[in-house]
Design a protein around this motif. Structure first.
Motif, short mmCIF file in Angstrom:
data_model
loop_
_atom_site.label_atom_id
_atom_site.label_comp_id
_atom_site.label_asym_id
_atom_site.label_seq_id
_atom_site.Cartn_x
_atom_site.Cartn_y
_atom_site.Cartn_z
N LYS A 43 0.83 -1.21 0.00
CA LYS A 43 0.00 0.00 0.00
C LYS A 43 0.87 1.26 0.00
O LYS A 43 0.62 2.20 -0.76
CB LYS A 43 -0.93 0.00 1.22
CG LYS A 43 -1.93 1.14 1.25
CD LYS A 43 -2.67 1.17 2.59
CE LYS A 43 -3.40 -0.11 2.84
NZ LYS A 43 -4.19 -0.08 4.10
N ASN A 44 1.89 1.26 0.84
CA ASN A 44 2.79 2.40 0.89
C ASN A 44 3.54 2.58 -0.42
O ASN A 44 3.75 3.70 -0.88
CB ASN A 44 3.78 2.24 2.05
CG ASN A 44 3.12 2.34 3.41
OD1 ASN A 44 2.04 2.92 3.54
ND2 ASN A 44 3.74 1.75 4.42
N ARG A 45 3.93 1.45 -1.01
CA ARG A 45 4.64 1.51 -2.28
C ARG A 45 3.74 2.08 -3.38
O ARG A 45 4.20 2.85 -4.24
CB ARG A 45 5.09 0.11 -2.68
CG ARG A 45 5.81 0.03 -4.02
CD ARG A 45 7.13 0.77 -4.00
NE ARG A 45 7.80 0.66 -5.29
CZ ARG A 45 8.96 1.20 -5.59
NH1 ARG A 45 9.60 1.89 -4.68
NH2 ARG A 45 9.49 1.06 -6.78
N LEU A 46 2.48 1.73 -3.36
CA LEU A 46 1.54 2.26 -4.34
C LEU A 46 1.38 3.77 -4.16
O LEU A 46 1.37 4.52 -5.15
CB LEU A 46 0.18 1.56 -4.20
CG LEU A 46 -0.94 2.05 -5.13
CD1 LEU A 46 -0.52 2.01 -6.58
CD2 LEU A 46 -2.20 1.21 -4.92
N ARG A 47 1.31 4.22 -2.93
CA ARG A 47 1.21 5.66 -2.69
C ARG A 47 2.48 6.38 -3.15
O ARG A 47 2.41 7.48 -3.71
CB ARG A 47 0.95 5.92 -1.21
CG ARG A 47 -0.49 5.53 -0.77
CD ARG A 47 -0.73 5.80 0.68
NE ARG A 47 -2.13 5.58 1.03
CZ ARG A 47 -2.56 4.94 2.11
NH1 ARG A 47 -1.66 4.43 2.96
NH2 ARG A 47 -3.83 4.78 2.36
#
Length: 432
Positions: A420-424
């Motif tokens: 999720k953090n990587r997507l952001r």
């Protein structure tokens, strides 16, 4: 002219690779059948997108690399996708090699099989053969045939009846090097009343003329629930082709959560077949188009069983000179009484030179159903910009907040915090 002359690889190279990996004879036959079909079939016909000039065959399929002993020895690209300090159920592939594998004893004790595609061919060959290439045919078009011929990795995930896996299972795929190929086959089988979440991410290092050609097949048994989340952040040097398909039995549920963050040209087709009574499909996807990239992204649900339900949401943000085609297809077959299918495609335009097409399509052959669609292509609401600026936020900051808010309902659904953090982070990078 034979297909062997046109490609960087031939039947002998494929046979050598198959035998070196101790694959069963029946799978080598499928590989060679795929190679033959690739020389005869056309590329898939895509709505408003021509891919005949794209790189589909110019690659070296079996580039290998060394394994690592621990997660902290993986590349920085991969480590950004995982929690290095608490790796339990993770498979990592780079080009044609599985470089890291970890499966917990707890998962094995439940009877769950989570292993590489290559290992599954050797140790669970009968089970793989039962399901492989049934929901996606190898001769569907040139790209599925090519994939079958040069599969160089992937995952086999099998969940027995009545087993619920309470932690996400993760795979990371990395491609790097000139003319590299990433062609994983992901096969997921969830028996009756089981539950599982599978998450993968695609990343790329340095290299030119790279190709990703992946297939995902999911079988959702009666009363089972499967969630698949995928985030692809491949560079402009990678042409990416992904075809995902699921079939769902009675009272089963299939959920897709997809983040298309590539910088290069992309084709993605995501299809769910609702075979059983009261089966459910949910698809949530986001994409961001930048530079001069071309994207053709299709979400599709086929209703066959009665009382089936589907919900598809696709959101895209377009900048620079990028072009994105969002296709939503709800197909309700004759006899699929009481089916309910809804879809929405929304595109936010940030540039006069970019192009976004939202194409909602309803194909209905049954009377006693509900179906609806919505589509929008537009710019920022100046009222929303004004409201945020009146609170002391700059125009640039206001625009960014609106974009992130536009995409956040999908981002928030990613089940692994690191992903999720990587997507952001990918969103921040692509939006500048």
């Amino acid at each position: 002219m034979s297909v062997d002359v046109q490609l960087r690889f031939d039947s002998e190279a494929i046979t050598q690779y198959s035998k070196a990996n101790q694959e069963p004879a029946w799978f080598l036959e499928k590989r060679l059948a795929g190679l033959k079909a690739a020389g005869e079939l056309a590329l898939p016909a895509l709505e408003k997108t021509k891919i005949d000039k794209w790189n589909t065959v110019d690659f070296d399929p079996f580039q290998t690399t060394t394994k690592v002993a621990a997660a902290n020895e993986l590349s920085d690209l991969v480590k950004a996708q995982i929690d290095v300090d608490s790796v339990k159920n993770l498979l990592v592939q780079k080009n044609a090699s599985t470089v890291f594998q970890a499966v917990s004893d707890e998962l094995k004790a439940q009877g769950v099989i989570f292993t590489t595609f290559a290992d599954a061919l050797q140790t669970h060959g009968d089970l793989v053969q039962k399901y492989l290439l049934n929901v996606i045919a190898l001769d569907e078009h040139k790209l599925t045939a090519l994939h079958t011929a040069v599969v160089n990795g992937g995952v086999f995930l099998y969940v027995p009846k009545n087993v619920e896996v309470d932690v996400p299972l993760q795979a990371v795929y990395e491609i790097a090097g000139d003319n590299a190929l990433l062609a994983p086959h992901v096969l997921i089988v969830a028996e009756a009343n089981s539950k599982v979440t599978y998450v993968d991410t695609y990343v790329s290092g340095e290299g030119k003329s790279m190709v990703a050609n992946s297939l995902v097949e999911v079988y959702v048994g009666a009363g089972a629930s499967v969630q698949v989340a995928s985030v692809r952040s491949l560079s402009v040097d990678v042409h990416d082709y992904s075809f995902r398909r699921a079939t769902v039995e009675r009272d089963g549920k299939m959920e897709w959560i997809l983040g298309e963050m590539n910088d290069g040209n992309t084709v993605a087709n995501n299809t769910t077949i609702l075979k059983g009574t009261a089966s459910i499909a949910e698809t949530k996807s986001i994409s961001v188009g930048t530079g001069s990239q071309r994207q053709n992204l299709t979400s599709q649900v086929q209703h066959i069983g009665t009382h089936t339900e589907s919900d598809m949401v696709s959101k895209a943000v377009m900048t620079d000179e990028a072009v994105s085609i969002l296709n939503g297809i709800t197909k309700i077959e004759k006899g699929a009484e009481k089916a309910n299918g809804v879809q929405a495609e929304n595109i936010l335009m940030l540039s006069d030179k970019s192009r976004g097409d939202a194409n909602p399509i309803l194909l209905i052959d049954e009377d006693d159903v509900k179906a609806g669609h919505a589509a929008s292509v537009g710019r920022f609401s100046e009222e929303s910009i004004f409201y945020l600026m009146s609170r002391g936020i700059s125009r640039q900051g206001a625009e960014r907040l609106i974009i992130l808010g536009f995409l956040e309902p999908v981002v928030a659904e990613i089940p692994v915090e690191e992903v999720k953090n990587r997507l952001r982070q990918a969103l921040e990078r692509k939006l500048g």
